[in-house]
Design a protein around this motif. Structure first.
Motif: not given
Length: 92
Positions: A9-14, A50-53, A82-88
């Motif tokens: 999740r932290e990686r996706r956020r980055g 995203g390599r430095a998230p 983040a909310a859209a990603s969590e919903s998915e």
């Protein structure tokens, strides 16, 4: 100092954050924005890909200023992504 590995999740956020910066940069060059923010082009490249998230706050603030976007707008866009990603994730 040993750094705790990032969660998926932290990686996706980055990655989302990097995409927001890339979109805000538009046609301007990476070198131009990095120089205006006082960071290296390689640092900006790592953040955008995203390599430095988890960039430092002052790096984010400097990039926001160089891109002409407010930290509030950036935070709001990140929260929306983040909310859209969590919903998915919940519907998958």
């Amino acid at each position: 100092m040993v750094r705790t590995p990032l969660t998926p999740r932290e990686r996706r956020r980055g990655e989302h954050f990097g995409a927001l910066l890339r979109a805000a940069r538009g046609d301007r060059s990476m070198v131009e924005i990095a120089a205006a923010a006082g960071v290296s082009a390689e640092t900006l490249r790592k953040i955008e890909t995203g390599r430095a998230p988890t960039p430092a706050f002052f790096t984010v603030a400097a990039l926001a200023t160089a891109l002409g976007i407010s930290l509030d707008a950036l935070a709001s866009a990140c929260a929306h992504d983040a909310a859209a990603s969590e919903s998915e994730e919940l519907t998958a």
